[in-house]
Structures are given as structure tokens and as C-alpha cells.
Design a protein around this motif. Structure first.
Motif, PDB file in Angstrom:
ATOM      1  N   PRO A   1       5.437  -9.494 -10.424  1.00  0.00           N
ATOM      2  CA  PRO A   1       5.115  -8.555 -11.071  1.00  0.00           C
ATOM      3  C   PRO A   1       3.902  -7.787 -10.274  1.00  0.00           C
ATOM      4  CG  PRO A   1       4.609 -11.078 -11.233  1.00  0.00           C
ATOM      5  CD  PRO A   1       5.954 -10.805 -10.719  1.00  0.00           C
ATOM      6  N   TYR A   2       3.492  -8.101  -9.227  1.00  0.00           N
ATOM      7  CA  TYR A   2       2.356  -6.999  -9.283  1.00  0.00           C
ATOM      8  C   TYR A   2       3.971  -5.536  -8.255  1.00  0.00           C
ATOM      9  CZ  TYR A   2      -0.290  -4.594  -5.154  1.00  0.00           C
ATOM     10  OH  TYR A   2      -1.345  -3.720  -4.694  1.00  0.00           O
ATOM     11  N   LEU A   3       4.736  -5.708  -7.654  1.00  0.00           N
ATOM     12  CA  LEU A   3       6.168  -4.781  -7.060  1.00  0.00           C
ATOM     13  C   LEU A   3       6.425  -3.799  -8.136  1.00  0.00           C
ATOM     14  CD1 LEU A   3       6.825  -3.564  -4.666  1.00  0.00           C
ATOM     15  CD2 LEU A   3       9.329  -5.560  -5.095  1.00  0.00           C
ATOM     16  N   ALA A   4       6.296  -5.229  -9.327  1.00  0.00           N
ATOM     17  CA  ALA A   4       7.027  -4.050 -10.684  1.00  0.00           C
ATOM     18  C   ALA A   4       5.492  -2.826 -11.110  1.00  0.00           C
ATOM     19  CB  ALA A   4       6.974  -4.455 -11.899  1.00  0.00           C
ATOM     20  N   GLN A   5       4.613  -3.702 -11.238  1.00  0.00           N
ATOM     21  CA  GLN A   5       3.546  -2.525 -11.370  1.00  0.00           C
ATOM     22  C   GLN A   5       2.816  -1.397 -10.282  1.00  0.00           C
ATOM     23  OE1 GLN A   5       1.495  -2.273 -14.442  1.00  0.00           O
ATOM     24  NE2 GLN A   5       1.538  -4.558 -14.643  1.00  0.00           N
ATOM     25  N   LEU A   6       3.462  -2.044  -9.313  1.00  0.00           N
ATOM     26  CA  LEU A   6       3.273  -0.851  -7.602  1.00  0.00           C
ATOM     27  C   LEU A   6       4.137  -0.262  -7.656  1.00  0.00           C
ATOM     28  CD1 LEU A   6       2.087  -0.155  -4.902  1.00  0.00           C
ATOM     29  CD2 LEU A   6       3.735  -1.463  -3.510  1.00  0.00           C
ATOM     30  N   LEU A   7       5.597  -0.691  -8.144  1.00  0.00           N
ATOM     31  CA  LEU A   7       6.881   1.048  -8.472  1.00  0.00           C
ATOM     32  C   LEU A   7       6.454   1.410  -9.441  1.00  0.00           C
ATOM     33  CD1 LEU A   7      10.054  -1.299  -7.490  1.00  0.00           C
ATOM     34  CD2 LEU A   7       8.173   0.584  -5.824  1.00  0.00           C
ATOM     35  N   ALA A   8       6.387   1.356 -10.433  1.00  0.00           N
ATOM     36  CA  ALA A   8       5.862   2.060 -11.650  1.00  0.00           C
ATOM     37  C   ALA A   8       5.236   3.355 -11.660  1.00  0.00           C
ATOM     38  CB  ALA A   8       5.542   0.785 -12.755  1.00  0.00           C
ATOM     39  N   THR A   9       4.195   3.168 -10.272  1.00  0.00           N
ATOM     40  CA  THR A   9       2.525   4.140 -10.441  1.00  0.00           C
ATOM     41  C   THR A   9       3.631   5.125 -10.139  1.00  0.00           C
ATOM     42  OG1 THR A   9       2.083   2.918  -8.270  1.00  0.00           O
ATOM     43  CG2 THR A   9       0.752   2.895 -10.109  1.00  0.00           C
ATOM     44  N   LEU A  10       4.438   5.419  -8.844  1.00  0.00           N
ATOM     45  CA  LEU A  10       4.859   6.624  -8.016  1.00  0.00           C
ATOM     46  C   LEU A  10       6.285   7.292  -8.977  1.00  0.00           C
ATOM     47  CD1 LEU A  10       6.758   3.868  -5.627  1.00  0.00           C
ATOM     48  CD2 LEU A  10       4.832   5.630  -4.997  1.00  0.00           C
ATOM     49  N   PRO A  11       5.564   8.778  -9.030  1.00  0.00           N
ATOM     50  CA  PRO A  11       6.270   9.957  -9.230  1.00  0.00           C
ATOM     51  C   PRO A  11       7.587   9.504  -9.080  1.00  0.00           C
ATOM     52  CG  PRO A  11       5.243  10.189  -7.758  1.00  0.00           C
ATOM     53  CD  PRO A  11       4.583   9.048  -7.485  1.00  0.00           C
ATOM     54  N   ARG A  12       7.974  10.146 -10.220  1.00  0.00           N
ATOM     55  CA  ARG A  12       9.873   9.892 -10.482  1.00  0.00           C
ATOM     56  C   ARG A  12      10.373  11.843 -10.587  1.00  0.00           C
ATOM     57  NH1 ARG A  12      12.970   5.814 -14.408  1.00  0.00           N
ATOM     58  NH2 ARG A  12      11.039   4.053 -13.936  1.00  0.00           N
ATOM     59  N   VAL A  13      10.771  11.687  -8.922  1.00  0.00           N
ATOM     60  CA  VAL A  13      10.751  13.481  -8.618  1.00  0.00           C
ATOM     61  C   VAL A  13      11.841  13.185  -7.797  1.00  0.00           C
ATOM     62  CG1 VAL A  13       8.428  13.801  -8.586  1.00  0.00           C
ATOM     63  CG2 VAL A  13       9.306  13.230  -5.999  1.00  0.00           C
ATOM     64  N   GLY A  14      13.339  12.266  -7.888  1.00  0.00           N
ATOM     65  CA  GLY A  14      14.452  12.469  -7.863  1.00  0.00           C
ATOM     66  C   GLY A  14      15.067  11.258  -7.790  1.00  0.00           C
ATOM     67  N   PRO A  15      16.510  10.694  -7.651  1.00  0.00           N
ATOM     68  CA  PRO A  15      17.007   9.702  -7.854  1.00  0.00           C
ATOM     69  C   PRO A  15      16.297   8.498  -6.624  1.00  0.00           C
ATOM     70  CG  PRO A  15      18.241  10.705  -6.484  1.00  0.00           C
ATOM     71  CD  PRO A  15      16.917  11.541  -6.605  1.00  0.00           C
ATOM     72  N   PHE A  16      15.944   8.745  -5.699  1.00  0.00           N
ATOM     73  CA  PHE A  16      15.303   7.893  -4.561  1.00  0.00           C
ATOM     74  C   PHE A  16      13.404   7.077  -5.478  1.00  0.00           C
ATOM     75  CE2 PHE A  16      18.150  10.139  -2.051  1.00  0.00           C
ATOM     76  CZ  PHE A  16      19.164   8.646  -1.718  1.00  0.00           C
ATOM     77  N   VAL A  17      13.440   6.089  -5.377  1.00  0.00           N
ATOM     78  CA  VAL A  17      11.781   5.351  -5.709  1.00  0.00           C
ATOM     79  C   VAL A  17      11.293   6.053  -4.815  1.00  0.00           C
ATOM     80  CG1 VAL A  17      10.829   3.117  -5.906  1.00  0.00           C
ATOM     81  CG2 VAL A  17      12.994   3.290  -6.146  1.00  0.00           C
ATOM     82  N   PHE A  18      11.228   5.841  -3.260  1.00  0.00           N
ATOM     83  CA  PHE A  18      10.550   6.142  -2.121  1.00  0.00           C
ATOM     84  C   PHE A  18      10.771   7.823  -1.894  1.00  0.00           C
ATOM     85  CE2 PHE A  18      10.648   1.645  -1.964  1.00  0.00           C
ATOM     86  CZ  PHE A  18       8.864   1.155  -1.965  1.00  0.00           C
ATOM     87  N   ALA A  19      10.389   8.429  -2.635  1.00  0.00           N
ATOM     88  CA  ALA A  19      11.098  10.385  -2.491  1.00  0.00           C
ATOM     89  C   ALA A  19      10.211  10.783  -1.621  1.00  0.00           C
ATOM     90  CB  ALA A  19      10.834  11.105  -4.256  1.00  0.00           C
ATOM     91  N   SER A  20      10.805  11.820  -0.831  1.00  0.00           N
ATOM     92  CA  SER A  20      10.153  12.984   0.078  1.00  0.00           C
ATOM     93  C   SER A  20      11.011  14.088  -0.404  1.00  0.00           C
ATOM     94  CB  SER A  20      10.658  12.419   1.330  1.00  0.00           C
ATOM     95  OG  SER A  20      10.470  12.644   2.278  1.00  0.00           O
ATOM     96  N   THR A  21       9.778  15.093   0.296  1.00  0.00           N
ATOM     97  CA  THR A  21      10.184  16.014   0.457  1.00  0.00           C
ATOM     98  C   THR A  21      11.368  17.052   1.236  1.00  0.00           C
ATOM     99  OG1 THR A  21       8.084  17.084   1.483  1.00  0.00           O
ATOM    100  CG2 THR A  21       8.502  17.303  -1.330  1.00  0.00           C
ATOM    101  N   GLY A  22      11.208  15.987   2.471  1.00  0.00           N
ATOM    102  CA  GLY A  22      12.565  16.723   3.507  1.00  0.00           C
ATOM    103  C   GLY A  22      13.696  16.095   3.090  1.00  0.00           C
ATOM    104  N   LYS A  23      15.105  16.472   3.767  1.00  0.00           N
ATOM    105  CA  LYS A  23      16.517  16.832   3.772  1.00  0.00           C
ATOM    106  C   LYS A  23      16.797  15.501   2.870  1.00  0.00           C
ATOM    107  CE  LYS A  23      20.252  17.988   5.785  1.00  0.00           C
ATOM    108  NZ  LYS A  23      20.633  18.670   7.402  1.00  0.00           N
ATOM    109  N   ALA A  24      16.536  14.529   3.558  1.00  0.00           N
ATOM    110  CA  ALA A  24      17.310  12.727   2.880  1.00  0.00           C
ATOM    111  C   ALA A  24      17.488  12.880   1.691  1.00  0.00           C
ATOM    112  CB  ALA A  24      16.994  11.985   3.771  1.00  0.00           C
ATOM    113  N   GLY A  25      16.070  13.484   0.815  1.00  0.00           N
ATOM    114  CA  GLY A  25      14.974  13.500  -0.778  1.00  0.00           C
ATOM    115  C   GLY A  25      14.631  11.743  -0.126  1.00  0.00           C
ATOM    116  N   ARG A  26      14.290  11.119   0.662  1.00  0.00           N
ATOM    117  CA  ARG A  26      13.981  10.301   0.389  1.00  0.00           C
ATOM    118  C   ARG A  26      13.151   9.608   1.832  1.00  0.00           C
ATOM    119  NH1 ARG A  26      16.209   6.131   3.122  1.00  0.00           N
ATOM    120  NH2 ARG A  26      18.505   6.335   4.282  1.00  0.00           N
TER     121      ARG A  26
END
Length: 441
Positions: free
Chosen positions: A317-342
Motif C-alpha cells: 500500500p505505501y509503496l503504491a502511493q509513493l510511486l503514484a506521486t512520481l511524474p510520468r515523463v518517460g518509460p522509467f518509474v525513477f526517471a532522469s533527464t540524463g542519457k539513460a533516461g532513468r
């Protein structure tokens, strides 16, 4: 057989009739000397004589190369051999055999020289392409990347900081012939690399041992490979100790660590670090998590696995809520603006959290170890903890029994609740995803 004295005109004008397979013209001056012609072939001087009651014939050579006097002298030489009891074919046969053997020896020497000059750098790409670790079908992507980095030439701009990258520890070995890799060569290399970093040099050595094992297992390289060069006592005795790490969060440290992570300005890194502790996943496994593998409806996560290709665990439950707060800016959950995208390296963020909590040292693997220890403290079965973490099945205190995702769900929820309680987090599980409601005491 009609014989005529050989003259230049007679030799040059001799032809084979078109209705015959071959024709001969015999010399009246030198017994046994003849000229043989065929309809399509060039004429040649031959010698014919009786040896051991059988007529034998030996080709002397072309009239374009042999003059008449030279051919006559050769015929007399071959006649003398018969008179001495020697087969006149033997010297030519021996000469041809010697020439062939000499040519074969020359070719073998050239091939051996080419083999001995074969460099490690020429074979290394083949190892990356065709090699594989023990008991596995192929390299794991991260280990393959490490192999490439270890042999990289350097000279690239650093991703962090100023300057350019230095060559990988294995790069100096690439220029050496494979046949020259022995105990002395490896010790000299390892001593130099250990000055820059003894642990990195030791890891590079372990990787190179795998390369030598692979070469020794292939017929084309086996004769050039000293498989045990990297195991020499002079090298092994200078390797750093491999003390097993035992770093982990103590129960009393959880509140400070959690608070430090929550206060990070980088919200993605904050969520990532908490997710590491709540799942016990390996850092690369979780960093590569994609939104396609997060099932909010049926509350499941499918992540890459070190032992199997993937594993599926409950989404608590907590992890689901935590992940749902992250912005969806690409395919990766833990996204980054770097070359890898994550997210690729959260060490700086983790160091800030550790400093805030007053914790001197804790690795990412220490978070994984913390999940296991805190899971045991929560009362979850050892087999369930091992399955969530992706440990290879083994005998545990309860006996390993694979569980379904639904069977794992209450145990992982139990571990999550225990960690949240230690962290002083009051969580409302009924909140809708994306509306995380926690109260930190």
C-alpha cells in the motif's frame, strides 16, 4: 625406337601428331635421352632406362630451360645412378619432398608467428561476444558494461566533474600478445594498477581470469594461454582482503535515515531510496523499473532479476502511493533527464540523507540487507523474505517453499508496516493513489 642426333632445329620442330596421345623423339648421342610431346602440352626432355628389369621414365625439364648439352649431361647422370643400383627417380622425389617440407615449415612458422603475435585486444571483443559466466547462458547487462568499462581506452569527458576519464584497468593488457600473458606480466600489471586503486585492480584481475579460462577452453587459443597466470601466489598474496560487508540499518537508525531521505530536494531519489528499503531489491533492478511493469490495479511489481530474468512481487500500500506521486515523463518509474533516461547513481543523495541522520556509512546493498533483517524482526518467514529479494532458492529455517504473489502479499505488507512504524510514519492505506497521506511523528 628410331634415334637421331638432337639438334636445335629438330627439338624445336618436334610435334605430336593430333591422332596420338603422345610422341617421342630419342637422342642418338645420349642413351636414354628423349623428347616427349603431347597434342596440347609443351614438350619436355625425359630419360628412360631399365631399373630392376622395369623401364622407368624421369622427366628432366623443358627445352626452353634445358639446353641440349645440359639435357644430355643429365641423362648420363641418371644412367650412372641406375648403373650404381640407385633408382634415378629417388633424388628428384627427395628434392620435391624436401622442398614441400620446407614450404610447409615456412608456412607453419609464419602461422605460429601470427598466433604468437595475437594480442589480447584482438581476442577481447570475441570474448565479450561469445563468452559467458559460469552456470549462465549470457552476460548480465550490468556485468557486460563493467567488462567494457574495465578495458575502455579512456580519454572521454567525465560525466561528473572536470577532465577526461582514465583508461580502464585492463586496457594496458590489450596491447600484449596473448602468449605473453604469464605470471610475471600479470604481476607487473597488477602492481601498477593497484597504486591507483587496489580493489579496482583486484576486480579487474578476477574479470581477466574469466577471460583466460575462456581462451583456455577454445582450441585456437589454448596453446597460447596460461590459464593459471592470474592465480600465482605472488599476485594472490597481495590482493586486498575480501571481508564480507555487514552494513545495515539498526532499528534505532531507521527514523533518522527515513527523515533524511524524505527531506531530499530530489524527489525521485527520495522515492527510489525508500523503495529500495521497502522491497529489498538490488539497486539496478529497481532503477530499471518501468511503468509498464507497475500494476496498480492488481498491486504487483515485475522487476528484473539477477537469478531469473524477472520476478514479480506484491505492490504494498505505501509503496503504491509513493510511486503514484512520481511524474510520468518517460518509460522509467525513477526517471532522469540524463542519457539513460532513468536514475543511475543516487550516491550523492544518499550521502546527504546519511549525513542528516548521523550515520557514518551505509551502502545501497546495506539497504537490501536492512530489508532482510527488518523483515525477520517483523516476523515474516525467511522463505518469503528470500523470495521477495530474489535470492536463489536454498534451504532456510522453514524450508524454501515458493509462494504466489497473493501468498506473499500479507508478509510484504507486514514488513512494510514494521518499517513504517520504526520510521514513525502514520500511513492511511485507504488513500487514493497519488494522494499520499502520511504523518511523520
Amino acid at each position: 625406337m628410331a634415334k637421331v642426333p638432337f639438334t636445335a632445329g629438330r627439338v624445336a620442330g618436334f610435334k605430336c601428331p593430333p591422332d596420338k596421345k603422345q610422341a617421342f623423339l630419342w637422342d642418338a648421342t645420349s642413351p636414354g635421352l628423349g623428347l616427349r610431346a603431347t597434342p596440347n602440352g609443351a614438350p619436355a626432355y625425359v630419360f628412360q632406362g631399365a631399373y630392376q628389369d622395369k623401364y622407368i621414365r624421369v622427366t628432366i625439364g623443358s627445352p626452353a630451360v634445358w639446353s641440349i648439352p645440359q639435357a644430355q649431361a643429365k641423362a648420363r647422370e641418371l644412367a650412372r645412378l641406375i648403373d650404381e643400383g640407385t633408382d634415378p627417380r629417388t633424388p628428384k622425389r627427395d628434392a620435391l619432398a624436401a622442398a614441400k617440407a620446407q614450404e610447409q615449415e615456412r608456412v607453419a612458422q609464419v602461422a605460429q608467428a601470427a598466433r604468437e603475435s595475437l594480442t589480447v585486444g584482438a581476442v577481447w571483443p570475441l570474448y565479450l561476444e561469445n563468452g559467458k559466466p559460469k552456470r549462465r547462458d549470457a552476460w548480465k547487462p550490468r556485468y557486460r558494461a563493467d567488462l567494457e568499462a574495465m578495458a575502455a581506452p579512456g580519454g572521454e569527458p567525465k560525466k561528473r566533474g572536470q577532465g577526461i576519464t582514465r583508461p580502464g584497468p585492463l586496457y594496458p593488457l590489450l596491447a600484449l600478445p596473448l602468449a605473453a600473458i604469464n605470471e610475471d606480466a600479470l604481476k607487473s600489471w597488477h602492481d601498477r594498477e593497484a597504486i591507483a586503486g587496489k580493489h579496482q585492480a583486484a576486480r579487474a584481475l578476477m574479470m581477466f581470469r574469466g577471460f583466460l579460462r575462456w581462451c583456455a577452453g577454445r582450441p585456437e587459443y589454448r596453446g597460447l594461454t596460461d590459464r593459471d597466470a592470474g592465480k600465482a601466489a605472488a599476485i594472490v598474496e597481495n590482493l586486498p582482503s575480501t571481508t564480507r560487508r555487514t552494513d545495515a540499518l539498526e532499528a534505532a537508525q531507521v527514523p533518522g535515515w527515513w527523515a533524511g531521505v524524505e527531506q531530499l530536494n530530489n524527489r525521485t531519489a527520495s522515492a527510489y531510496l525508500r523503495a529500495l528499503l521497502l522491497t529489498g531489491a538490488r539497486r539496478e533492478e529497481l532503477a530499471a523499473l518501468t511503468w509498464a511493469n507497475v500494476d496498480f490495479q492488481w498491486r504487483k511489481l515485475t522487476i528484473a532479476d539477477k537469478v531469473d530474468s524477472t520476478r514479480t512481487i506484491p505492490l504494498t500500500p505505501y509503496l503504491a502511493q509513493l510511486l503514484a506521486t512520481l511524474p510520468r515523463v518517460g518509460p522509467f518509474v525513477f526517471a532522469s533527464t540524463g542519457k539513460a533516461g532513468r536514475i543511475t547513481d543516487a550516491r550523492a543523495s544518499h550521502a546527504q540523507a546519511l549525513q542528516h541522520a548521523g550515520i557514518e556509512h551505509l551502502t545501497f546493498h546495506g539497504l537490501r540487507r536492512s530489508f532482510s533483517l527488518l523483515g525477520e524482526a517483523s516476523g515474516a518467514p525467511a522463505g518469503a523474505i528470500a523470495q521477495v529479494m530474489g535470492h536463489k532458492p536454498s534451504a532456510t529455517a522453514e524450508g524454501y517453499r515458493p509462494r504466489s504473489v497473493d501468498a506473499l502479499r500479507p508478509f510484504l505488507a507486514q514488513i512494510e508496516a514494521h518499517i513504517l512504524a520504526l520510521a514513525g510514519v502514520q500511513f492511511v492505506p485507504q488513500a487514493e493513489p497519488g494522494k499520499l497521506k502520511v504523518v511523520t511523528a
